[in-house]
Design an enzyme around this catalytic site. Sequence first.
Site, PDB file in Angstrom:
ATOM      1  N   GLU A  80      16.994  17.504 -10.194  1.00 18.57           N
ATOM      2  CA  GLU A  80      16.762  18.447  -9.103  1.00 18.57           C
ATOM      3  C   GLU A  80      16.350  17.766  -7.797  1.00 18.57           C
ATOM      4  O   GLU A  80      16.420  18.383  -6.727  1.00 18.57           O
ATOM      5  CB  GLU A  80      15.668  19.455  -9.498  1.00 18.57           C
ATOM      6  N   GLU A 111      14.356   7.241 -30.742  1.00 19.90           N
ATOM      7  CA  GLU A 111      13.038   7.100 -30.104  1.00 19.90           C
ATOM      8  C   GLU A 111      12.283   5.886 -30.637  1.00 19.90           C
ATOM      9  O   GLU A 111      11.285   5.462 -30.053  1.00 19.90           O
ATOM     10  CB  GLU A 111      12.208   8.358 -30.281  1.00 19.90           C
TER      11      GLU A 111
END
Length: 307
Positions: A80, A111
Amino acid sequence: MPLPTTECLPDHEVVDALPALKAADALLDGQVAALSAVRAATQDILQAAEAMAEAVRSDKRITYAAAGSSGLMALADACELPGTFGVSTKSVSIHMAGGIPADGNMPGHTEDDDGAADVIAETLRDGDVVIVLSASGTTPYALAVAEAARHKGAKVIAIANNQGSKLLDLAHIPICLATPPEVIAGSTRLGAGTAQKVALNMMSSLMGIRLGHVYQGQMVNVVADNAKLENRSAGMVMNIANVNREAAQSALKAVQGNTKLAILIAAGCSPEKAEDMLNAHDGHLAECMNILNSNQDKTVKKGENHD
């Protein structure tokens, strides 16, 4: 050794034993409870926002890195920044353990890949800001990225949901969002994820304000690349410069859609003067508008005295 809070069982009746409506209420209550943890971290969030703003001012890069649900929260915020605040895409990067998923498959084993931090470290420079997220605060991928970033001279902002976690210890700016146990134990896409998203939203929005990209509550550095945003940009010019739509669109056209410049032009500046004013005030429209309004007030008073 006690379990971290993010892995603990909920301290109330289990959600799957509740009637459907009560289960829905319990899930919502869990989200609301998680938000209180963000308020307790406001000072750290402010510090992180200033570090992000300084990186942009200094032509450095903001890098987000995380795994799993935390990675999705990071991705949502990072993507954004260019559109909302006009931050250059060259100044923002996002890394997720295993890469950004193209479908619904987000493998959990990635991960644990602490070796992936070496790839990220190659892109870092002294003075960059690296935002690392991990609900547990112990994810190997996140820890390795934080350590590599420190080694390269980057400033590390860490967000974790467990107090005293190793990731927070590695950070220059630790942000602990001490959310309560999840309604579904260990499902940190719920409360922990919501708290992370809100904290990131606050950090990036405060960064935009620090950079002068928000004026009178409006995103004046927006990249207007669709019909909705073009209309919003014209509306901002109309509202702030107090002109009609035709004048607003004319001003925007003169500067290829740059909202800040268009506002100053619509308010009476030439394109050259508008650009010089913004450059002189580091892109802060508020300071430019204060000068214009002050000059207009002096002109009015001079006219009144002459009469």
